[in-house]
Design a protein around this motif. Structure first.
Motif, mmCIF file in Angstrom:
data_model
loop_
_atom_site.group_PDB
_atom_site.id
_atom_site.type_symbol
_atom_site.label_atom_id
_atom_site.label_comp_id
_atom_site.label_asym_id
_atom_site.label_seq_id
_atom_site.Cartn_x
_atom_site.Cartn_y
_atom_site.Cartn_z
ATOM 1 N N SER A 74 -9.649 1.930 2.316
ATOM 2 C CA SER A 74 -8.214 2.233 2.146
ATOM 3 C C SER A 74 -7.325 2.582 3.335
ATOM 4 C CB SER A 74 -8.383 3.710 1.159
ATOM 5 O OG SER A 74 -7.272 3.816 0.972
ATOM 6 N N ILE A 75 -7.757 2.982 4.271
ATOM 7 C CA ILE A 75 -6.896 3.334 5.414
ATOM 8 C C ILE A 75 -6.555 1.953 6.260
ATOM 9 C CG2 ILE A 75 -6.756 4.258 7.814
ATOM 10 C CD1 ILE A 75 -8.438 6.835 6.644
ATOM 11 N N PHE A 76 -7.642 1.119 6.251
ATOM 12 C CA PHE A 76 -7.495 -0.191 6.872
ATOM 13 C C PHE A 76 -6.542 -0.996 6.159
ATOM 14 C CE2 PHE A 76 -8.620 -4.804 6.892
ATOM 15 C CZ PHE A 76 -8.512 -4.972 8.393
ATOM 16 N N VAL A 77 -6.595 -0.994 4.816
ATOM 17 C CA VAL A 77 -5.358 -1.609 3.987
ATOM 18 C C VAL A 77 -3.890 -1.380 4.526
ATOM 19 C CG1 VAL A 77 -4.878 -2.390 1.674
ATOM 20 C CG2 VAL A 77 -7.093 -2.282 2.323
ATOM 21 N N GLN A 78 -3.898 0.207 4.216
ATOM 22 C CA GLN A 78 -2.639 0.923 4.620
ATOM 23 C C GLN A 78 -2.184 0.414 5.916
ATOM 24 O OE1 GLN A 78 -2.498 5.031 3.775
ATOM 25 N NE2 GLN A 78 -4.050 4.767 2.099
ATOM 26 N N ILE A 79 -3.152 0.267 7.132
ATOM 27 C CA ILE A 79 -2.722 0.042 8.218
ATOM 28 C C ILE A 79 -2.204 -1.365 8.252
ATOM 29 C CG2 ILE A 79 -3.367 -0.338 10.680
ATOM 30 C CD1 ILE A 79 -5.205 2.056 10.483
ATOM 31 N N PHE A 80 -2.979 -2.448 7.734
ATOM 32 C CA PHE A 80 -2.649 -3.786 7.583
ATOM 33 C C PHE A 80 -1.276 -3.876 6.882
ATOM 34 C CE2 PHE A 80 -2.680 -7.779 5.486
ATOM 35 C CZ PHE A 80 -3.252 -8.772 6.209
ATOM 36 N N VAL A 81 -0.974 -3.173 6.107
ATOM 37 C CA VAL A 81 0.352 -3.369 5.117
ATOM 38 C C VAL A 81 1.478 -2.700 6.151
ATOM 39 C CG1 VAL A 81 1.749 -2.562 3.247
ATOM 40 C CG2 VAL A 81 -0.666 -3.031 2.796
ATOM 41 N N LEU A 82 1.058 -1.605 6.610
ATOM 42 C CA LEU A 82 2.096 -1.059 7.624
ATOM 43 C C LEU A 82 2.585 -2.253 8.780
ATOM 44 C CD1 LEU A 82 0.734 2.465 8.247
ATOM 45 C CD2 LEU A 82 2.976 1.627 7.184
ATOM 46 N N GLY A 83 1.681 -2.663 9.353
ATOM 47 C CA GLY A 83 1.833 -4.095 10.283
ATOM 48 C C GLY A 83 2.653 -5.061 9.691
ATOM 49 N N GLN A 208 3.843 5.273 5.770
ATOM 50 C CA GLN A 208 3.572 6.026 7.012
ATOM 51 C C GLN A 208 3.202 7.440 6.774
ATOM 52 O OE1 GLN A 208 6.060 5.435 10.175
ATOM 53 N NE2 GLN A 208 4.661 6.292 11.880
ATOM 54 N N ALA A 209 4.205 7.987 6.191
ATOM 55 C CA ALA A 209 4.158 9.507 5.609
ATOM 56 C C ALA A 209 2.883 9.641 4.832
ATOM 57 C CB ALA A 209 5.149 9.885 4.843
ATOM 58 N N VAL A 210 2.360 8.721 3.997
ATOM 59 C CA VAL A 210 1.037 8.850 3.091
ATOM 60 C C VAL A 210 0.102 8.680 4.087
ATOM 61 C CG1 VAL A 210 0.003 7.612 1.408
ATOM 62 C CG2 VAL A 210 2.096 8.009 1.114
ATOM 63 N N THR A 211 0.092 7.628 4.858
ATOM 64 C CA THR A 211 -1.202 7.188 5.673
ATOM 65 C C THR A 211 -1.492 8.556 6.874
ATOM 66 O OG1 THR A 211 -0.632 5.116 5.597
ATOM 67 C CG2 THR A 211 -2.211 5.693 7.340
ATOM 68 N N LEU A 212 -0.271 9.143 7.265
ATOM 69 C CA LEU A 212 -0.529 10.213 8.192
ATOM 70 C C LEU A 212 -1.340 11.427 7.378
ATOM 71 C CD1 LEU A 212 2.782 10.407 10.025
ATOM 72 C CD2 LEU A 212 0.657 10.130 11.239
ATOM 73 N N LYS A 213 -1.244 11.465 6.244
ATOM 74 C CA LYS A 213 -2.031 12.463 5.619
ATOM 75 C C LYS A 213 -3.572 12.265 5.878
ATOM 76 C CE LYS A 213 1.748 13.954 2.415
ATOM 77 N NZ LYS A 213 2.028 14.135 1.249
ATOM 78 N N GLN A 214 -3.990 10.971 5.623
ATOM 79 C CA GLN A 214 -5.494 10.651 5.635
ATOM 80 C C GLN A 214 -5.795 10.210 7.259
ATOM 81 O OE1 GLN A 214 -5.976 7.636 2.641
ATOM 82 N NE2 GLN A 214 -4.334 8.068 1.914
ATOM 83 N N TYR A 215 -4.967 9.760 8.082
ATOM 84 C CA TYR A 215 -5.424 9.480 9.430
ATOM 85 C C TYR A 215 -4.178 10.086 10.258
ATOM 86 C CZ TYR A 215 -7.122 6.317 13.221
ATOM 87 O OH TYR A 215 -7.700 5.936 14.099
ATOM 88 N N SER A 216 -4.828 11.430 10.760
ATOM 89 C CA SER A 216 -3.743 12.262 11.481
ATOM 90 C C SER A 216 -3.628 12.107 12.736
ATOM 91 C CB SER A 216 -4.217 13.690 11.184
ATOM 92 O OG SER A 216 -5.838 13.779 11.654
ATOM 93 N N ALA A 217 -4.348 11.027 13.305
ATOM 94 C CA ALA A 217 -4.328 10.866 14.971
ATOM 95 C C ALA A 217 -2.989 9.971 15.067
ATOM 96 C CB ALA A 217 -5.588 10.083 15.533
ATOM 97 N N GLN A 218 -2.130 10.516 15.336
ATOM 98 C CA GLN A 218 -0.779 9.791 15.239
ATOM 99 C C GLN A 218 -0.593 8.727 16.413
ATOM 100 O OE1 GLN A 218 1.646 12.998 15.880
ATOM 101 N NE2 GLN A 218 1.317 13.847 13.736
ATOM 102 N N LEU A 219 -0.882 8.772 17.549
ATOM 103 C CA LEU A 219 -1.010 7.808 18.604
ATOM 104 C C LEU A 219 -2.039 6.679 18.457
ATOM 105 C CD1 LEU A 219 -1.064 10.146 21.778
ATOM 106 C CD2 LEU A 219 0.745 8.792 21.222
ATOM 107 N N SER A 220 -3.026 6.987 17.865
ATOM 108 C CA SER A 220 -4.027 5.991 17.346
ATOM 109 C C SER A 220 -3.156 5.069 16.372
ATOM 110 C CB SER A 220 -5.366 6.567 17.029
ATOM 111 O OG SER A 220 -6.005 7.331 18.260
ATOM 112 N N LEU A 221 -2.907 5.912 15.145
ATOM 113 C CA LEU A 221 -2.282 5.254 14.491
ATOM 114 C C LEU A 221 -1.166 3.999 14.665
ATOM 115 C CD1 LEU A 221 -2.095 4.436 11.076
ATOM 116 C CD2 LEU A 221 -0.350 6.581 11.039
ATOM 117 N N THR A 222 -0.353 4.605 15.580
ATOM 118 C CA THR A 222 0.679 3.891 16.256
ATOM 119 C C THR A 222 0.258 2.671 16.922
ATOM 120 O OG1 THR A 222 2.161 5.952 16.492
ATOM 121 C CG2 THR A 222 2.899 3.841 17.735
#
Length: 373
Positions: A74-83, A208-222
């Motif tokens: 789920s997080i991978f799909v969200q990161i893919f869509v964010l990109g 991004q606000a939704v994803t940050l609740k599940q993946y809280s490592a902000q630098l890594s998410l960026t």
């Protein structure tokens, strides 16, 4: 010292978002110059997010190597869509719109961002709208006034406003196209591209606000968003650009545009706006975008001696009024939430103490009524 520290803590989100608008304004002007020199906006997006990935990845590895959350599907799909939303759709359409229009016009069109973000946040139930409350009315009215100011700047020029610093400066050739049929079509095409880019940008804020609740490592998410966006942008560029020469870049404005946009307005911006959204929400973060247009207009006036019209000044005033209305509504909302939490805590303690006291009285009554042996 306590009051000063509390004030600085409350001022951090405001200072961060205002600083980002200066960074975005510089990106608009530098990118416009680069695009005018013939650089492909597809290639610019690739280099921009490659720079962003390389600049933010070392910090993510150093500070968050021990706190990386597990990446689920789920997080991978969200990161893919964010990109896809940010680096690919938003940036490509924004640069295409910027190429056909002007920096000031592009910023004016992007000021519908707060309205789009607010509507999306309401649809996703991230924002509650109760029109009986003044703070909700302030957010709705402020959003409408902000959009009205942006549209006024776009559709109405009026007489030229003579500025002190431009009186004795010979103006450069205006970046606004001539009123010919072909240029009008390009201007309309650029406007449509900018609307699509702003829609993608608003969706990026909300997701991004939704994803940050599940993946809280902000630098890594960026880092992951920029890296995923780079790969997707490369694929899009290979499809759209077939000449190998478009990838060529030297020590010139093209390199400056890619490096500046990547480091300042991608890596730093994604990280800072993520921090702000965690504490204040996506609507607060997007409410500062109208300031970028005002900054760009002033920078154009100073650097390029661009003309400032009455419509631009009036629109800027409306934008500031709308911005403060939205921020006031968000401030009152956060204040009410904090006060409700503070009031709930003593009430819970009182109830707990009261229950314990009653139990003690009951035990004493039982002991007194117990028959003597």
């Amino acid at each position: 010292m306590g009051c000063c520290s509390d004030f600085l803590q409350r001022a951090k989100p405001y200072v961060a978002m205002i600083s980002l608008q200066f960074g975005y304004a510089g990106m608009n002007i530098i990118s416009k110059v680069s695009l005018n020199h013939g650089m492909s906006h597809y290639v610019l997006v690739v280099y921009r997010h490659a720079f962003a990935t390389l600049s933010i990845a070392p910090f993510a590895l150093y500070f968050e190597r021990n706190v990386w959350p597990r990446i689920t599907f789920s997080i991978f799909v969200q990161i893919f869509v964010l990109g896809l939303l940010g680096p690919v759709i938003d940036q490509n359409f924004y640069y295409a719109g910027l190429k056909f229009t002007s920096p000031t016009f592009s910023c004016a069109m992007s000021n519908i961002l707060p309205a789009m973000t607010f509507v999306m946040a309401v649809i996703c139930r991230m924002e509650k709208v109760d029109l009986k409350k003044i703070r909700c009315q302030a957010k709705v009215v402020g959003t409408l006034v902000t959009v009205a100011g942006a549209m006024l700047m776009t559709l109405y020029k009026g007489p030229i406003m003579e500025m002190v610093w431009t009186k004795h400066v010979q103006p450069h050739r205006s970046s606004v196209p001539e009123t010919t049929d072909s240029s009008d079509k390009d201007w309309l095409k650029g406007s449509i591209f900018l609307v699509i880019a702003t829609l993608a940008w608003a969706a990026l804020f909300v997701l991004q606000a939704v994803t940050l609740k599940q993946y809280s490592a902000q630098l890594s998410l960026t880092t992951l968003i920029c890296f995923m966006g780079t790969l997707q942008a490369i694929a899009v560029t290979l499809v759209m650009e077939h000449k190998p020469s478009v990838w060529k870049i030297g020590w010139d404005m093209n390199l400056l545009a890619a490096a500046y946009a990547g480091i300042v307005t991608s890596s730093i911006a994604y990280y800072v706006q993520g921090l702000v959204m965690q504490s204040r929400g996506p609507v607060f973060a997007s409410a500062f975008s109208p300031l970028m247009m005002i900054i760009v207009a002033i920078m154009d006036s100073f650097i390029l001696a661009e003309k400032i019209y009455l419509g631009g000044v009036l629109g800027a005033v409306l934008i500031v009024v709308g911005l403060y209305s939205v921020l006031w509504g968000k401030y009152k909302e956060n204040k009410d939430i904090k006060e409700s939490k503070v009031m709930a805590l003593p009430l819970a303690i009182t109830c707990s103490e009261g229950n314990g006291h009653n139990m003690d009285l009951e035990n004493e009554d039982r002991r007194e009524r117990k028959p003597m042996a």
